[in-house]
Every structure is written in structure tokens, then in C-alpha cells.
Design a protein around this motif. Structure first.
Motif, PDB file in Angstrom:
ATOM      1  N   GLU A   5      16.370  24.668  -7.362  1.00 24.59           N
ATOM      2  CA  GLU A   5      16.039  23.714  -6.299  1.00 24.59           C
ATOM      3  C   GLU A   5      16.430  24.249  -4.926  1.00 24.59           C
ATOM      4  OE1 GLU A   5      15.941  18.918  -5.588  1.00 24.59           O
ATOM      5  OE2 GLU A   5      17.359  19.736  -7.051  1.00 24.59           O
ATOM      6  N   ASP A   6      17.539  24.980  -4.844  1.00 23.88           N
ATOM      7  CA  ASP A   6      17.937  25.596  -3.573  1.00 23.88           C
ATOM      8  C   ASP A   6      16.933  26.670  -3.158  1.00 23.88           C
ATOM      9  OD1 ASP A   6      20.127  23.972  -3.551  1.00 23.88           O
ATOM     10  OD2 ASP A   6      21.583  25.535  -4.053  1.00 23.88           O
ATOM     11  N   LEU A   7      16.418  27.407  -4.128  1.00 23.99           N
ATOM     12  CA  LEU A   7      15.412  28.427  -3.821  1.00 23.99           C
ATOM     13  C   LEU A   7      14.138  27.804  -3.261  1.00 23.99           C
ATOM     14  CD1 LEU A   7      15.724  30.789  -6.920  1.00 23.99           C
ATOM     15  CD2 LEU A   7      16.364  31.301  -4.557  1.00 23.99           C
ATOM     16  N   VAL A   8      13.692  26.715  -3.881  1.00 25.81           N
ATOM     17  CA  VAL A   8      12.498  26.025  -3.377  1.00 25.81           C
ATOM     18  C   VAL A   8      12.727  25.587  -1.934  1.00 25.81           C
ATOM     19  CG1 VAL A   8      11.044  23.978  -3.617  1.00 25.81           C
ATOM     20  CG2 VAL A   8      11.725  25.268  -5.648  1.00 25.81           C
ATOM     21  N   ARG A   9      13.903  25.052  -1.679  1.00 32.65           N
ATOM     22  CA  ARG A   9      14.207  24.580  -0.327  1.00 32.65           C
ATOM     23  C   ARG A   9      14.264  25.743   0.672  1.00 32.65           C
ATOM     24  NH1 ARG A   9      18.441  22.242  -1.429  1.00 32.65           N
ATOM     25  NH2 ARG A   9      19.970  23.778  -0.733  1.00 32.65           N
ATOM     26  N   GLN A  10      15.000  26.800   0.335  1.00 39.61           N
ATOM     27  CA  GLN A  10      15.195  27.902   1.275  1.00 39.61           C
ATOM     28  C   GLN A  10      13.940  28.728   1.510  1.00 39.61           C
ATOM     29  OE1 GLN A  10      18.573  30.394   0.387  1.00 39.61           O
ATOM     30  NE2 GLN A  10      19.949  28.661   0.074  1.00 39.61           N
ATOM     31  N   LYS A  11      13.153  28.936   0.444  1.00 37.98           N
ATOM     32  CA  LYS A  11      11.998  29.835   0.536  1.00 37.98           C
ATOM     33  C   LYS A  11      10.685  29.136   0.884  1.00 37.98           C
ATOM     34  CE  LYS A  11      14.409  33.461  -0.867  1.00 37.98           C
ATOM     35  NZ  LYS A  11      14.686  34.628   0.007  1.00 37.98           N
ATOM     36  N   ILE A  12      10.618  27.811   0.638  1.00 34.38           N
ATOM     37  CA  ILE A  12       9.333  27.133   0.831  1.00 34.38           C
ATOM     38  C   ILE A  12       9.456  25.869   1.692  1.00 34.38           C
ATOM     39  CG2 ILE A  12       7.331  26.069  -0.295  1.00 34.38           C
ATOM     40  CD1 ILE A  12       7.928  27.779  -2.761  1.00 34.38           C
ATOM     41  N   THR A  13      10.188  24.882   1.219  1.00 36.39           N
ATOM     42  CA  THR A  13      10.111  23.575   1.884  1.00 36.39           C
ATOM     43  C   THR A  13      10.730  23.552   3.273  1.00 36.39           C
ATOM     44  OG1 THR A  13      12.096  22.779   0.729  1.00 36.39           O
ATOM     45  CG2 THR A  13       9.956  22.328  -0.289  1.00 36.39           C
ATOM     46  N   ALA A  49       8.712  22.740   6.654  1.00 30.63           N
ATOM     47  CA  ALA A  49       9.151  21.406   7.102  1.00 30.63           C
ATOM     48  C   ALA A  49       8.693  20.316   6.135  1.00 30.63           C
ATOM     49  CB  ALA A  49       8.651  21.105   8.519  1.00 30.63           C
ATOM     50  N   MET A  50       8.766  20.628   4.833  1.00 33.76           N
ATOM     51  CA  MET A  50       8.456  19.647   3.791  1.00 33.76           C
ATOM     52  C   MET A  50       9.753  18.918   3.445  1.00 33.76           C
ATOM     53  SD  MET A  50       5.931  22.075   1.461  1.00 33.76           S
ATOM     54  CE  MET A  50       5.549  20.804   0.234  1.00 33.76           C
ATOM     55  N   LYS A  51      10.068  17.917   4.217  1.00 34.07           N
ATOM     56  CA  LYS A  51      11.387  17.289   4.164  1.00 34.07           C
ATOM     57  C   LYS A  51      11.577  16.343   2.983  1.00 34.07           C
ATOM     58  CE  LYS A  51      11.980  17.640   9.166  1.00 34.07           C
ATOM     59  NZ  LYS A  51      12.213  16.892  10.442  1.00 34.07           N
ATOM     60  N   LEU A  92       0.829  -1.193   0.000  1.00 35.49           N
ATOM     61  CA  LEU A  92       0.000   0.000   0.000  1.00 35.49           C
ATOM     62  C   LEU A  92       0.873   1.256   0.000  1.00 35.49           C
ATOM     63  CD1 LEU A  92      -3.126   0.529   0.371  1.00 35.49           C
ATOM     64  CD2 LEU A  92      -2.604   0.877   2.791  1.00 35.49           C
ATOM     65  N   PRO A  93       0.487   2.303  -0.736  1.00 38.68           N
ATOM     66  CA  PRO A  93       1.189   3.575  -0.574  1.00 38.68           C
ATOM     67  C   PRO A  93       1.035   4.063   0.872  1.00 38.68           C
ATOM     68  CG  PRO A  93      -0.258   3.632  -2.492  1.00 38.68           C
ATOM     69  CD  PRO A  93      -0.605   2.383  -1.722  1.00 38.68           C
ATOM     70  N   THR A  94       1.880   4.963   1.267  1.00 40.99           N
ATOM     71  CA  THR A  94       1.789   5.562   2.603  1.00 40.99           C
ATOM     72  C   THR A  94       1.845   7.079   2.477  1.00 40.99           C
ATOM     73  OG1 THR A  94       4.162   5.792   3.097  1.00 40.99           O
ATOM     74  CG2 THR A  94       3.172   3.599   3.421  1.00 40.99           C
ATOM     75  N   GLY A  95       1.741   7.745   3.609  1.00 41.34           N
ATOM     76  CA  GLY A  95       1.864   9.193   3.615  1.00 41.34           C
ATOM     77  C   GLY A  95       3.232   9.673   3.201  1.00 41.34           C
ATOM     78  N   GLN A  96       4.213   8.753   3.169  1.00 43.56           N
ATOM     79  CA  GLN A  96       5.585   9.100   2.806  1.00 43.56           C
ATOM     80  C   GLN A  96       5.975   8.593   1.412  1.00 43.56           C
ATOM     81  OE1 GLN A  96       7.363  11.187   4.546  1.00 43.56           O
ATOM     82  NE2 GLN A  96       5.718  11.316   6.057  1.00 43.56           N
ATOM     83  N   THR A  97       5.026   8.031   0.676  1.00 41.98           N
ATOM     84  CA  THR A  97       5.311   7.624  -0.698  1.00 41.98           C
ATOM     85  C   THR A  97       5.514   8.871  -1.554  1.00 41.98           C
ATOM     86  OG1 THR A  97       4.048   5.575  -0.492  1.00 41.98           O
ATOM     87  CG2 THR A  97       4.415   6.412  -2.722  1.00 41.98           C
ATOM     88  N   ILE A  98       6.555   8.880  -2.350  1.00 38.75           N
ATOM     89  CA  ILE A  98       6.892  10.051  -3.161  1.00 38.75           C
ATOM     90  C   ILE A  98       6.308   9.904  -4.566  1.00 38.75           C
ATOM     91  CG2 ILE A  98       8.797  11.343  -4.195  1.00 38.75           C
ATOM     92  CD1 ILE A  98      10.493  10.470  -1.757  1.00 38.75           C
ATOM     93  N   ASP A 125       3.741  15.926   2.974  1.00 37.46           N
ATOM     94  CA  ASP A 125       4.335  17.230   2.702  1.00 37.46           C
ATOM     95  C   ASP A 125       3.341  18.170   2.038  1.00 37.46           C
ATOM     96  OD1 ASP A 125       6.765  16.617   3.804  1.00 37.46           O
ATOM     97  OD2 ASP A 125       7.928  16.875   1.957  1.00 37.46           O
ATOM     98  N   MET A 126       2.591  17.660   1.088  1.00 38.25           N
ATOM     99  CA  MET A 126       1.670  18.513   0.343  1.00 38.25           C
ATOM    100  C   MET A 126       0.547  19.053   1.233  1.00 38.25           C
ATOM    101  SD  MET A 126       2.774  19.116  -2.635  1.00 38.25           S
ATOM    102  CE  MET A 126       1.286  19.880  -3.294  1.00 38.25           C
ATOM    103  N   LEU A 127       0.197  18.337   2.276  1.00 38.05           N
ATOM    104  CA  LEU A 127      -0.795  18.861   3.209  1.00 38.05           C
ATOM    105  C   LEU A 127      -0.252  20.086   3.951  1.00 38.05           C
ATOM    106  CD1 LEU A 127      -2.517  15.688   4.696  1.00 38.05           C
ATOM    107  CD2 LEU A 127      -3.586  17.506   3.352  1.00 38.05           C
ATOM    108  N   LYS A 128       1.058  20.127   4.183  1.00 39.44           N
ATOM    109  CA  LYS A 128       1.665  21.310   4.794  1.00 39.44           C
ATOM    110  C   LYS A 128       1.593  22.492   3.832  1.00 39.44           C
ATOM    111  CE  LYS A 128       4.808  18.442   7.514  1.00 39.44           C
ATOM    112  NZ  LYS A 128       6.215  18.001   7.721  1.00 39.44           N
TER     113      LYS A 128
END
Length: 392
Positions: free
Chosen positions: A229-237, A241-243, A89-95, A287-290
Motif C-alpha cells: 500500500e505504501d508503494l501504491v501511494r509513493q509511486k502512483i497515487t 494526486a489521487m487522495k 446520489l453518488p458523487t465524484g467522491q463516493t468510494i 481519482d480514477m479519471l486522473k
């Protein structure tokens, strides 16, 4: 008006991205039903169960993850298999690749750049390009930054611009794009950009463009002097806490990425990440729920700006910074979907209802996007009858 609206909304989705696998414990239901981890305890569980099991009755469906945010609480449900024949089954952590939902992240980065006074939404894009591009204007009217993310730039669907390659209607456009993007570099992109010819004034005509969002990603890199990708990480994720949301998956996440399938059950190959700000992000339902909560709350200036109309009728349908916005009786549905080979997704926010829904699936055919929209509408209306119905 209705026909125009449906046509515009249908065209506002995208195509494109990546696969592999995951592990999970699986709850076995009667043979006629898909496996699920739905505990069937709360009223919302039964709402999701009815809608999700209906979605899963289509034979080619593989896996499904549904996340709901409502009044400060989150709920996650998984159905089917993360990989055909695995009984996992997929989980909440399936990418899952989230395809064109990526464009809303690019829009958020643009909004943040405006808030930080690094750019203005109405800036001529040529201000941020390397070299001269006299071709990126029509009769003296330039393409402006916000045109790149509301699909009114006049730029082509994709660079390289090969409309002849898309003439074969028996092959999905996303599969054709995958082939065209193999070994296609940023320098190739800029070279082809010089050959673009606009045929109308930017800002007036809808023309779905992955090129525009991809170019905006490159521009933001130049503005901040950092990789996208660094911008997405620094400004959003990092902020949210979208790890497990990124373009490049670390080795530890490789086995958590679901493989994607077409309608014949054939596993789709990964596609290049050059699309970057247009369609390259991968994420989990957790993550997407955050991300949904951040958008529903509308507490930051950047988020508010992404939800502000840049085109359309602000009392009915409008487009923000890639978000589509439908207005009805004082309520809004703010959404974007994504479709690429093997994957289909949807993220919808209802700020006035303090509610949001994210749906991720690892199968994509001509009906998947429509069925996911129907699934979201069924859940949203059952949870709160005031929810604006998305066009399907």
C-alpha cells in the motif's frame, strides 16, 4: 478466432471486496428515470444520459458513477442511489472497491521497478522469494515476473487452492473466495505456494490467477522493502494526486464508501484485503479519471511498458502488464474490468483518441459486467466513432 477472443477476454476479468455509505444532493427526474446530477447542457451530457438511463432500467441496479476524459477535459455523472432506500446520489467522491483494476496498479509498480533497474520482466520469480521453490518451474522453465500479471504463470485461481470449494455453482465464486480468505495470512500463502504443481510451461497457457498478482505484490514488497500500500501511494497515487485511493480507508473516508449489493438487493459483506495487489484497492471516479489521464498520455516509461504486449497478437488482441489491449485500424482500447461481490467496474483508455472512460457501480450480478461494457461502448462510439469496440 472470434470465439477464442471472446472467451479469453471474458476470463480476463476477476472477482472480489468492501462496502458502507455516502451523502450527496440529488436531482429528481421523472419517475421513470433514475435520479442524476447530469446537467444536460453539453452534447456529451446527452450522450451519457441516454446510455446511463438505459443501464439503470435493470431493476436490481443501485448506483452508478461515470467519468469521461476527452481532450483535456473531465466529465463526471452520477445516477441512482449510493445506498438502497437512501435517496442519496453518488458523487465524484463516493468510494467504490475497484476489484481487478487493482492489478493494473500492480503492473504499473512492476514497470516502475523495471525502469528503476531493480528487476527485469523476465526474471525467475524464485529470485525474489523467501527460501527454495523448486516446484515453481516446469521442465526447467521457471515462472517469470511478467507471467504473474498476464495470467500465464500456471498458478491457481486463488490460494488456498480449493477447487472443490468452487464446485458449487449456485454460490458465486467471489463469495466462496471471501470465506476461504478469512484469517488467511501471508505465511499461509507461502506455505500453500510450496504445494503448487505446474502442469505446463509458464508463458503459454491462459489461466486466470489472482494468486499471481497477489504474489507479485509480495515480491514488490521484498524488492522495495515497503508495504504494498505504501508503494501504491509513493509511486502512483501521490504522483497523480489521487487522495482517496487506497486499500485501508482512513476513518474520514469510511462513510464515503458505497455499500455493494447482489441481484436480490442483499447488501454484501466486506471481504478481506489480503488479495492486496490482485483486487484490494478502493477509489473514486474523480481519482480514477486522473489515473485514466496518466494512462492515455503515455508520457512515462513505466506507463508505456504496462501497455506493451507480453502475450498475444500485437495487431489484434494482446495483454500488457494486466491491461488488455484491442487493436483496430491504428487505434487501441486499453482496458480492465473488475467484479467482486456487490461491485462492478471498468476502466478503458483510448490513447490515440485522447479519451478514456471509467465506470463504477455498487451492484454486481451475472449481467452487470456485460452491461457496463455495453455502456462504455455506447458512450465511446457516440463521442468518437473511431473508438475500438470492447468485446461484450
Amino acid at each position: 478466432m472470434k470465439a477464442w477472443l471472446i472467451s479469453a477476454l471474458f476470463m480476463f476479468s476477476s472477482e472480489f471486496i468492501y462496502p458502507k455509505r455516502s451523502t450527496a444532493t440529488i436531482a429528481i427526474l421523472p419517475p421513470e428515470k433514475a435520479s442524476t446530477d447530469n446537467p444536460l447542457q453539453k452534447p456529451i451530457d446527452f450522450i451519457v444520459e441516454e446510455a446511463a438511463q438505459q443501464f439503470m432500467t435493470v431493476p436490481q441496479t443501485v448506483g452508478l458513477s461515470v467519468g469521461i476524459f476527452r481532450d483535456g477535459q473531465t466529465h463526471i455523472y452520477n445516477y441512482g442511489e449510493v445506498e438502497k432506500g437512501s435517496q442519496q446520489l453518488p458523487t465524484g467522491q463516493t468510494i467504490y472497491p475497484i476489484a481487478s483494476i487493482t492489478k493494473t496498479f500492480t503492473g504499473a509498480l512492476l514497470a516502475q521497478a523495471v525502469v528503476e533497474k531493480r528487476v527485469n520482466l523476465g526474471d525467475d520469480i524464485r529470485k525474489y522469494l523467501p527460501g527454495a521453490y523448486p516446484n515453481l518451474a516446469y521442465q526447467g522453465q521457471p515462472i517469470r515476473l511478467f507471467h504473474l500479471i498476464n495470467h500465464r504463470s500456471g498458478l491457481p485461481f486463488l490460494l488456498p487452492d480449493r477447487p472443490d470449494a468452487f464446485a458449487n455453482t449456485t454460490i458465486p465464486s467471489s463469495a466462496i473466495a471471501t470465506e476461504l480468505l478469512q484469517n488467511y495470512t501471508q505465511q499461509d500463502f507461502y506455505t500453500d505456494l510450496r504445494n503448487v504443481r505446474l502442469d505446463n510451461t509458464p508463458g503459454y497457457t491462459f489461466r486466470y490467477s489472482n494468486t499471481g498478482a497477489q504474489l507479485l505484490g509480495y515480491i514488490l514488497e521484498r524488492v522495495y522493502k515497503l508495504p504494498f500500500e505504501d508503494l501504491v501511494r509513493q509511486k502512483i497515487t501521490e504522483l497523480l494526486a489521487m487522495k482517496r485511493t487506497s486499500i485501508t480507508l482512513p476513518p474520514s473516508d469510511q462513510t464515503s464508501c458505497a455499500p455493494g449489493y447482489n441481484c436480490d438487493g442483499v447488501q454484501m459483506p466486506s471481504i478481506p484485503d489480503q488479495l492486496q495487489g490482485a483486487a484490494a484497492l478502493k477509489s473514486t471516479v474523480t481519482d480514477m479519471l486522473k489515473y485514466v489521464q496518466w494512462n492515455v498520455a503515455e508520457q512515462t516509461e513505466a506507463v508505456k511498458l504496462t501497455h506493451r504486449s507480453t502475450w498475444g497478437d500485437s495487431t489484434r488482441y494482446s495483454a500488457g502488464l494486466n491491461w488488455q489491449i484491442l487493436h483496430s485500424s491504428g487505434y487501441r482500447a486499453i482496458w480492465q474490468d473488475g467484479n467482486i461481490p456487490g461491485f462492478s467496474s471498468l476502466c478503458v483508455n483510448y490513447p490515440e483518441l485522447n479519451m478514456g472512460i471509467v465506470i463504477l457501480s455498487n451492484e454486481c450480478d451475472r449481467s452487470t459486467a456485460s452491461r457496463i461494457t455495453a455502456l462504455a461502448n455506447q458512450i465511446a462510439k457516440a463521442v468518437d466513432e473511431r473508438a475500438v469496440t470492447l468485446p461484450n
